[in-house]
Design a protein around this motif. Structure first.
Motif, PDB file in Angstrom:
ATOM      1  N   GLN A 193       0.664   2.877  27.030  1.00 27.11           N
ATOM      2  CA  GLN A 193       1.318   2.845  25.727  1.00 27.11           C
ATOM      3  C   GLN A 193       0.731   1.686  24.930  1.00 27.11           C
ATOM      4  N   TRP A 194       0.340   1.995  23.715  1.00 27.26           N
ATOM      5  CA  TRP A 194      -0.312   1.002  22.872  1.00 27.26           C
ATOM      6  C   TRP A 194       0.528   0.747  21.639  1.00 27.26           C
ATOM      7  N   GLY A 195       0.749  -0.511  21.330  1.00 25.46           N
ATOM      8  CA  GLY A 195       1.528  -0.855  20.140  1.00 25.46           C
ATOM      9  C   GLY A 195       0.908  -2.047  19.454  1.00 25.46           C
ATOM     10  N   PRO A 196       1.624  -2.638  18.500  1.00 26.04           N
ATOM     11  CA  PRO A 196       1.075  -3.807  17.822  1.00 26.04           C
ATOM     12  C   PRO A 196       0.933  -4.996  18.772  1.00 26.04           C
ATOM     13  N   SER A 197       1.896  -5.136  19.719  1.00 30.46           N
ATOM     14  CA  SER A 197       1.916  -6.350  20.538  1.00 30.46           C
ATOM     15  C   SER A 197       2.253  -6.008  21.981  1.00 30.46           C
ATOM     16  N   ASP A 198       1.842  -6.903  22.892  1.00 33.09           N
ATOM     17  CA  ASP A 198       2.218  -6.737  24.301  1.00 33.09           C
ATOM     18  C   ASP A 198       3.735  -6.847  24.411  1.00 33.09           C
ATOM     19  N   THR A 199       4.322  -5.919  25.124  1.00 30.85           N
ATOM     20  CA  THR A 199       5.775  -5.993  25.327  1.00 30.85           C
ATOM     21  C   THR A 199       6.166  -5.040  26.451  1.00 30.85           C
ATOM     22  N   VAL A 200       7.437  -5.048  26.780  1.00 32.35           N
ATOM     23  CA  VAL A 200       7.953  -4.047  27.727  1.00 32.35           C
ATOM     24  C   VAL A 200       9.059  -3.293  26.997  1.00 32.35           C
ATOM     25  N   ARG A 201       8.941  -1.980  26.993  1.00 30.34           N
ATOM     26  CA  ARG A 201       9.955  -1.176  26.288  1.00 30.34           C
ATOM     27  C   ARG A 201      11.296  -1.230  27.013  1.00 30.34           C
ATOM     28  N   PRO A 202      12.364  -0.887  26.298  1.00 33.35           N
ATOM     29  CA  PRO A 202      13.682  -0.895  26.954  1.00 33.35           C
ATOM     30  C   PRO A 202      13.717  -0.027  28.209  1.00 33.35           C
ATOM     31  N   ASP A 203      12.859   1.013  28.279  1.00 39.12           N
ATOM     32  CA  ASP A 203      12.870   1.863  29.477  1.00 39.12           C
ATOM     33  C   ASP A 203      11.952   1.319  30.572  1.00 39.12           C
ATOM     34  N   GLY A 204      11.451   0.095  30.376  1.00 40.91           N
ATOM     35  CA  GLY A 204      10.661  -0.546  31.425  1.00 40.91           C
ATOM     36  C   GLY A 204       9.169  -0.261  31.356  1.00 40.91           C
ATOM     37  N   VAL A 205       8.759   0.572  30.417  1.00 43.89           N
ATOM     38  CA  VAL A 205       7.335   0.921  30.314  1.00 43.89           C
ATOM     39  C   VAL A 205       6.578  -0.218  29.617  1.00 43.89           C
ATOM     40  N   PRO A 206       5.505  -0.710  30.232  1.00 39.34           N
ATOM     41  CA  PRO A 206       4.754  -1.788  29.581  1.00 39.34           C
ATOM     42  C   PRO A 206       3.929  -1.262  28.407  1.00 39.34           C
ATOM     43  N   VAL A 207       3.828  -2.087  27.382  1.00 35.00           N
ATOM     44  CA  VAL A 207       3.058  -1.718  26.179  1.00 35.00           C
ATOM     45  C   VAL A 207       1.967  -2.762  25.993  1.00 35.00           C
ATOM     46  N   LYS A 208       0.753  -2.281  25.702  1.00 36.83           N
ATOM     47  CA  LYS A 208      -0.343  -3.230  25.462  1.00 36.83           C
ATOM     48  C   LYS A 208      -0.642  -3.295  23.972  1.00 36.83           C
ATOM     49  N   ALA A 209      -1.059  -4.471  23.543  1.00 31.18           N
ATOM     50  CA  ALA A 209      -1.428  -4.628  22.129  1.00 31.18           C
ATOM     51  C   ALA A 209      -2.768  -3.934  21.868  1.00 31.18           C
ATOM     52  N   LEU A 210      -2.819  -3.187  20.774  1.00 28.32           N
ATOM     53  CA  LEU A 210      -4.082  -2.541  20.393  1.00 28.32           C
ATOM     54  C   LEU A 210      -5.097  -3.625  20.031  1.00 28.32           C
ATOM     55  N   THR A 211      -6.328  -3.449  20.491  1.00 28.04           N
ATOM     56  CA  THR A 211      -7.379  -4.381  20.079  1.00 28.04           C
ATOM     57  C   THR A 211      -7.811  -4.010  18.663  1.00 28.04           C
ATOM     58  N   LYS A 212      -8.543  -4.908  18.021  1.00 27.42           N
ATOM     59  CA  LYS A 212      -9.012  -4.607  16.658  1.00 27.42           C
ATOM     60  C   LYS A 212      -9.980  -3.424  16.677  1.00 27.42           C
ATOM     61  N   GLU A 213     -10.758  -3.316  17.757  1.00 29.82           N
ATOM     62  CA  GLU A 213     -11.693  -2.182  17.868  1.00 29.82           C
ATOM     63  C   GLU A 213     -10.906  -0.874  17.939  1.00 29.82           C
ATOM     64  N   MET A 214      -9.814  -0.888  18.703  1.00 30.65           N
ATOM     65  CA  MET A 214      -9.009   0.333  18.813  1.00 30.65           C
ATOM     66  C   MET A 214      -8.341   0.652  17.472  1.00 30.65           C
ATOM     67  N   ILE A 215      -7.915  -0.391  16.784  1.00 37.28           N
ATOM     68  CA  ILE A 215      -7.293  -0.146  15.474  1.00 37.28           C
ATOM     69  C   ILE A 215      -8.310   0.528  14.556  1.00 37.28           C
TER      70      ILE A 215
END
Ligand SMILES: Cc1cc2nc3c(=O)[nH]c(=O)nc-3n(C[C@H](O)[C@H](O)[C@H](O)COP(=O)(O)O)c2cc1C
Length: 650
Positions: A128-150
């Motif tokens: 899962q890719w989002g603006p920032s590194d985080t962990v969703r309420p359901d426990g799924v980790p989210v990675k910050a999109l790199t500028k290249e990916m953006i």
């Protein structure tokens, strides 16, 4: 001709393109998406019916732009697939040929990719890719999109926009609201970046602006681009309306229509899709405020289904366009009925959420009040019957009325008999509950449609075997419904007890402290209503869970409302005896006896099919069909659907 709703019916020009009216069809994810992500023929038929119904624009949703990082559920369109261009072209054609503008929604779910429903196999391994590194309420980790990916995602928006134009779409909706990727970047809650995509409002708007620029570069100047945003995120820590205004101002020079919705899917489902507990048009204030600060045309939506209200919204300058989603499931012909001065014929959406729940439950689409929905491809025309017959319908509830209406449209001679002095069956009880007013009004609309189609209605006329013998129908539709279950609990027939279905006749009898016995859907909704009236309400339910018969979308909002209204809940309590002081209950876990106090008691313990009448009428005509609660205690949805098909089968 004088149009009764001149503002709704007036054309609007966006980027030099003329739309025939201001009633647009909002994106509603199709359910018939092929395994490889193309629009299937059933979905095309679904969109086509909206165009035939007279909408100014019909939005096809939700096209993924970057499958490598996206896919929130199993119904995303995937333009990376070879066949998708053809399927998109057939769909755009199907909309365009009825005079509506075909629009395509481009979306990216960002950190909420892979959240909902049945994960496609390929999503199990997805990051899962989002603006920032985080962990969703359901426990799924989210990675910050790199500028290249953006940069890749931005470019993908351009590529897909070009493909959409090639397929014949004449407008694009860029989804920047409801908690998905672009919204995540706009939001101070989700976006914690420290580069040029985070921090200041201008930086948080950068992704949206770059995407809009890429889309514009792909489609050129005389092509309407619409931006869908949430006017406010409507949760603590999210952006509010003031910031919504400033976001709109950052974006407006790049777009031709600003579509102002509300809230986020994940944190405010009942705001984004206003539930029956909210006012119609409860989100219009967001669009109206933003409109004061931008010069681009603005669209609004949210629980709109009343032409008077929508006309006022445009006439008073709160918005330039109104969108509808659920109202056009209930009645795809709504725009046409508005245009042709036939508002009284509009079948109103009940906001029961069957449409959204059915997708979660069965991966198909249904609408309670419109049996065609999700099945448009099976044919929307009701064809004249080759042989005209005499049809008797027993029972004037929603199923019986819809059956009678359909049979009459096929050219049959139809007589509907209702044993009571009023039509509506179980829906009569809804008149006492303001948030269910559309359910009550449904009877009046179906009655009007049935009478216009030629149905003869006889009230105070129970259908007996003797009457049927006298009338000699060729076909009999038995829609005699159900009656309340009143188990032999001592005191349950006392003067302080009101059967939930009869509450509308006895509102005066129900005092200020009430025990509602039975926590199914009917009991819970009645409890909410009584609490809204300021009464002290105790809700007693034998099972551990409330409203298990409510659908998966309505139920959480109903439970929230019970909580909000301060209803006292007693699950795992079996009613033993009703007294003048309340209901004596057994706590099923401990065996302890407890008095749940209340001077008035509402009995909401369920319904039982009227099987005696069904048995009496089983051989009363050559063709006999038993529908709705008479066949099996069920939903209005099933009553209407079975009624429609019983009439087609004659
Ligand atoms: C069955 C259904 C499917 C929806 N699918 C989408 C979708 O794919 N994309 C989207 O942006 N909104 C989707 N929505 C949200 C609607 O576009 C709309 O914002 C919301 O339902 C509020 O409008 P209404 O009150 O007129 O229904 C969906 C709504 C419904 C009822």
């Amino acid at each position: 001709m004088n149009r009764q709703f001149p503002h709704l019916c007036s054309p609007i020009k966006l980027a030099g393109v003329t739309f025939r009216n201001r009633m647009f069809s909002a994106p509603m994810g199709g359910t018939d998406i092929t395994n490889d992500g193309c629009i299937g023929p059933k979905s095309t038929a679904f969109y086509e019916l909206r165009a035939r119904g007279g909408a100014g624009a019909v939005t096809v949703s939700e096209c993924m732009v970057h499958p490598q990082t996206d896919g929130s559920h199993a119904y995303h369109l995937d333009t990376a697939i070879l066949n998708s261009l053809a399927s998109a072209t057939y769909t755009a054609d199907a909309i365009r040929r009825h005079g509506a503008m075909p629009s395509l929604e481009l979306s990216h779910s960002g950190m909420y990719a892979g959240t909902y429903m049945t994960d496609k196999t390929r999503q199990h391994e997805m990051c899962q890719w989002g603006p920032s590194d985080t962990v969703r309420p359901d426990g799924v980790p989210v990675k910050a999109l790199t500028k290249e990916m953006i940069a890749e995602i931005v470019a993908a928006y351009g590529t897909v926009a070009g493909l959409a134009k090639r397929a014949g779409f004449e407008m694009l909706m860029i989804h920047g609201g409801h908690g998905w990727l672009i919204n995540q970047f706009l939001s101070p809650y989700f976006n914690k970046r420290e580069d040029e995509y985070g921090g200041s409002l201008e930086n948080r708007c950068r992704l949206a602006c770059e995407i809009l620029d890429a889309v514009r570069a792909a489609v050129g100047p005389r092509f309407p681009i619409e931006f869908r945003m949430s006017g406010s995120e409507l949760f603590e820590g999210g952006y509010n309306l003031d910031e919504g205004v400033r976001i709109a101002q950052q974006i407006e020079s790049r777009i031709d229509l600003l579509h102002v919705s509300a809230g986020t899917y994940q944190r405010g489902f009942g705001d984004t899709h206003p539930s029956m507990f909210k006012e119609h048009g409860c989100n219009v204030y967001l669009a109206a405020e933003i409109k004061k600060h931008v010069s681009v045309p603005v669209a609004t939506l949210g629980g709109l289904n009343d032409p008077e209200q929508m006309e006022e919204i445009i006439a008073s300058g709160k918005a330039d366009v109104v969108y509808m989603a659920r109202a056009l499931l209930a009645d795809p012909e709504l725009p046409r009925k508005v245009t042709e001065n036939r508002p009284q014929e509009i079948v109103r959406c009940l906001r029961c959420f069957t449409c959204m729940a059915e997708r979660a439950a069965t991966a198909t689409r249904r609408c309670t009040v419109n049996p065609l929905i999700g099945r448009e491809i099976e044919g929307c025309e009701v064809h004249p019957a080759p042989v005209k017959k005499k049809v008797l319908v027993a029972g004037g509830g929603p199923g019986g009325l819809y059956a009678a209406y359909t049979a009459a449209r096929r050219g049959h001679q139809v007589i509907l008999c209702e044993k009571e002095n009023e039509l509506g069956g179980i829906l009569k009880s809804e008149q006492a509950i303001p948030f269910k007013k559309e359910m009550y009004q449904l009877t009046g609309t179906y009655e009007l449609l049935a009478r216009q189609a030629g149905v003869e209605i006889r009230l105070n006329t129970p259908v007996t075997a003797a009457l049927a013998q006298e009338m000699k129908p060729d076909a009999l539709i038995v829609a005699v419904g159900s009656h309340p279950l009143v188990p032999p609990i001592p005191g349950l027939t006392g003067d302080n007890v009101t059967i939930v279905n009869d509450y509308y006749k006895n509102t005066e009898k129900v005092g200020n402290d009430v025990v509602v016995l039975g926590g199914g859907l009917a009991g819970c909704e009645c409890a909410v209503h009584l609490a809204m009236e300021g009464k002290t309400v105790h809700l007693v339910e034998m099972r551990d869970a409330l409203a298990p018969d409510a659908n998966v979308r309505h139920r959480p909002l109903l439970l929230q409302e019970l909580d909000k209204q301060g209803v006292h809940i007693h699950t795992g309590f079996r009613g033993l005896k009703v007294t003048e002081e309340g209901v004596l209950c057994e706590n099923t876990a401990t065996g302890e006896e407890v008095l749940v106090a209340g001077h008035s008691v509402i009995c909401a313990l369920g319904q039982v099919s009227c099987t005696d009448t069904v048995d009496e009428l089983r051989d009363a005509a050559p063709y006999v069909a038993v529908i709705g609660d008479a066949a099996r205690v069920s939903t209005i949805t099933n009553a209407v659907y079975w009624g429609y098909h019983a009439a087609l089968d004659i």
